[in-house]
Design a protein around this motif. Structure first.
Motif, mmCIF file in Angstrom:
data_model
loop_
_atom_site.group_PDB
_atom_site.id
_atom_site.type_symbol
_atom_site.label_atom_id
_atom_site.label_comp_id
_atom_site.label_asym_id
_atom_site.label_seq_id
_atom_site.Cartn_x
_atom_site.Cartn_y
_atom_site.Cartn_z
ATOM 1 N N GLY A 137 53.397 35.847 40.351
ATOM 2 C CA GLY A 137 53.961 37.153 40.673
ATOM 3 C C GLY A 137 53.005 38.326 40.559
ATOM 4 N N TYR A 138 52.035 38.236 39.659
ATOM 5 C CA TYR A 138 51.100 39.341 39.453
ATOM 6 C C TYR A 138 49.715 39.061 40.066
ATOM 7 C CZ TYR A 138 54.557 41.256 36.255
ATOM 8 O OH TYR A 138 55.716 41.770 35.726
ATOM 9 N N SER A 139 49.642 38.077 40.963
ATOM 10 C CA SER A 139 48.362 37.740 41.603
ATOM 11 C C SER A 139 47.762 38.930 42.343
ATOM 12 C CB SER A 139 48.533 36.578 42.585
ATOM 13 O OG SER A 139 48.835 35.395 41.915
ATOM 14 N N SER A 140 48.604 39.660 43.066
ATOM 15 C CA SER A 140 48.075 40.784 43.846
ATOM 16 C C SER A 140 47.577 41.897 42.917
ATOM 17 C CB SER A 140 49.123 41.322 44.817
ATOM 18 O OG SER A 140 50.274 41.741 44.110
ATOM 19 N N ALA B 27 49.861 40.182 30.089
ATOM 20 C CA ALA B 27 49.528 38.807 29.712
ATOM 21 C C ALA B 27 49.290 37.937 30.940
ATOM 22 C CB ALA B 27 50.639 38.221 28.845
ATOM 23 N N ALA B 28 50.115 38.101 31.977
ATOM 24 C CA ALA B 28 49.961 37.301 33.188
ATOM 25 C C ALA B 28 48.636 37.589 33.886
ATOM 26 C CB ALA B 28 51.135 37.563 34.134
ATOM 27 N N VAL B 29 48.265 38.856 33.980
ATOM 28 C CA VAL B 29 46.982 39.208 34.605
ATOM 29 C C VAL B 29 45.833 38.601 33.808
ATOM 30 C CG1 VAL B 29 45.406 41.140 35.037
ATOM 31 C CG2 VAL B 29 47.780 41.275 35.796
ATOM 32 N N ILE B 30 45.913 38.640 32.493
ATOM 33 C CA ILE B 30 44.849 38.097 31.642
ATOM 34 C C ILE B 30 44.762 36.583 31.757
ATOM 35 C CG2 ILE B 30 44.178 37.726 29.223
ATOM 36 C CD1 ILE B 30 45.276 40.611 28.700
ATOM 37 N N LEU B 31 45.905 35.899 31.702
ATOM 38 C CA LEU B 31 45.918 34.434 31.671
ATOM 39 C C LEU B 31 45.842 33.788 33.047
ATOM 40 C CD1 LEU B 31 48.594 33.938 28.881
ATOM 41 C CD2 LEU B 31 46.099 33.768 28.669
ATOM 42 N N GLY B 32 46.252 34.522 34.094
ATOM 43 C CA GLY B 32 46.194 33.966 35.443
ATOM 44 C C GLY B 32 47.423 33.173 35.827
ATOM 45 N N TYR B 33 48.500 33.283 35.077
ATOM 46 C CA TYR B 33 49.767 32.635 35.400
ATOM 47 C C TYR B 33 50.896 33.396 34.714
ATOM 48 C CZ TYR B 33 48.810 30.385 30.857
ATOM 49 O OH TYR B 33 48.497 30.142 29.540
ATOM 50 N N THR C 207 39.135 43.815 42.470
ATOM 51 C CA THR C 207 38.553 44.572 43.584
ATOM 52 C C THR C 207 38.126 45.972 43.140
ATOM 53 O OG1 THR C 207 39.906 43.374 45.167
ATOM 54 C CG2 THR C 207 38.979 45.477 45.905
ATOM 55 N N ASP C 208 38.962 46.608 42.296
ATOM 56 C CA ASP C 208 38.666 47.958 41.815
ATOM 57 C C ASP C 208 37.674 47.980 40.652
ATOM 58 O OD1 ASP C 208 40.442 48.857 43.709
ATOM 59 O OD2 ASP C 208 42.077 49.240 42.288
ATOM 60 N N LYS C 209 37.157 46.814 40.282
ATOM 61 C CA LYS C 209 36.158 46.676 39.209
ATOM 62 C C LYS C 209 36.694 47.065 37.822
ATOM 63 C CE LYS C 209 32.645 45.649 41.958
ATOM 64 N NZ LYS C 209 32.533 44.297 42.343
ATOM 65 N N ILE C 210 38.023 47.065 37.662
ATOM 66 C CA ILE C 210 38.601 47.265 36.336
ATOM 67 C C ILE C 210 38.461 45.965 35.555
ATOM 68 C CG2 ILE C 210 40.759 47.731 35.084
ATOM 69 C CD1 ILE C 210 41.453 49.627 37.459
#
Length: 152
Positions: A84-87, A121-127, A94-97
């Motif tokens: 869900g948070y892939s984008s 957490a999802a952005v950090i872990l990738g799921y 992409t924004d280099k954050i």
């Protein structure tokens, strides 16, 4: 007039607009003034310090009234599933954050606010994951346990 302004702020907050709110400041310092350390987050209230330790990843954050702020130098998983948070994750890269260091590891280049602990957490872990169960304070209590305790 003051009551009117308070009501407008409340309604704006309900709709997710923060234009009448002051910037988040804890202990007379802005979020950018917090230091990332191994042990704790300096100049911060212990109740707001949060840590994510999963596998070999370590991330640190501060809980605010508006959500959670992941601190600069927090690690990010290299691999990611479609979730869900892939984008959002892709946009942060992409924004280099989120960027790659000399060892090929991903990390946050600056403090990054998220509206929910699960998004962070999802952005950090990738799921996808329940952030209220993953983020913990320095005593090892999950965010869910902390929130339930504060409700009582």
């Amino acid at each position: 007039m003051e009551d009117f302004i308070i009501n407008v702020k409340v309604l704006n907050g309900v709709f997710g607009h923060k234009f009448l709110e002051n910037p988040v400041i804890l202990n007379n310092k802005s979020i950018d003034d917090f230091k990332f350390t191994q042990e704790k987050i300096l100049d911060s209230n212990e109740d707001t310090n949060l840590f994510l330790n999963v596998k070999d990843l370590t991330a640190k954050a501060i809980q605010t009234d508006e959500g959670i702020v992941v601190l600069k130098r927090s690690q990010v998983a290299i691999s990611s599933r479609k979730f869900g948070y892939s984008s959002l994750r892709d946009k942060l890269i992409t924004d280099k954050i989120i960027s790659t260091n000399s060892l090929g590891e991903l990390y946050f280049t600056k403090n990054c606010p998220f509206s929910s602990p699960s998004a962070a957490a999802a952005v950090i872990l990738g799921y996808s994951v329940n952030g209220r169960n993953i983020w913990r304070n320095s005593e090892g209590k999950s965010l869910k346990e902390i929130e339930n305790y504060n409700i009582k």
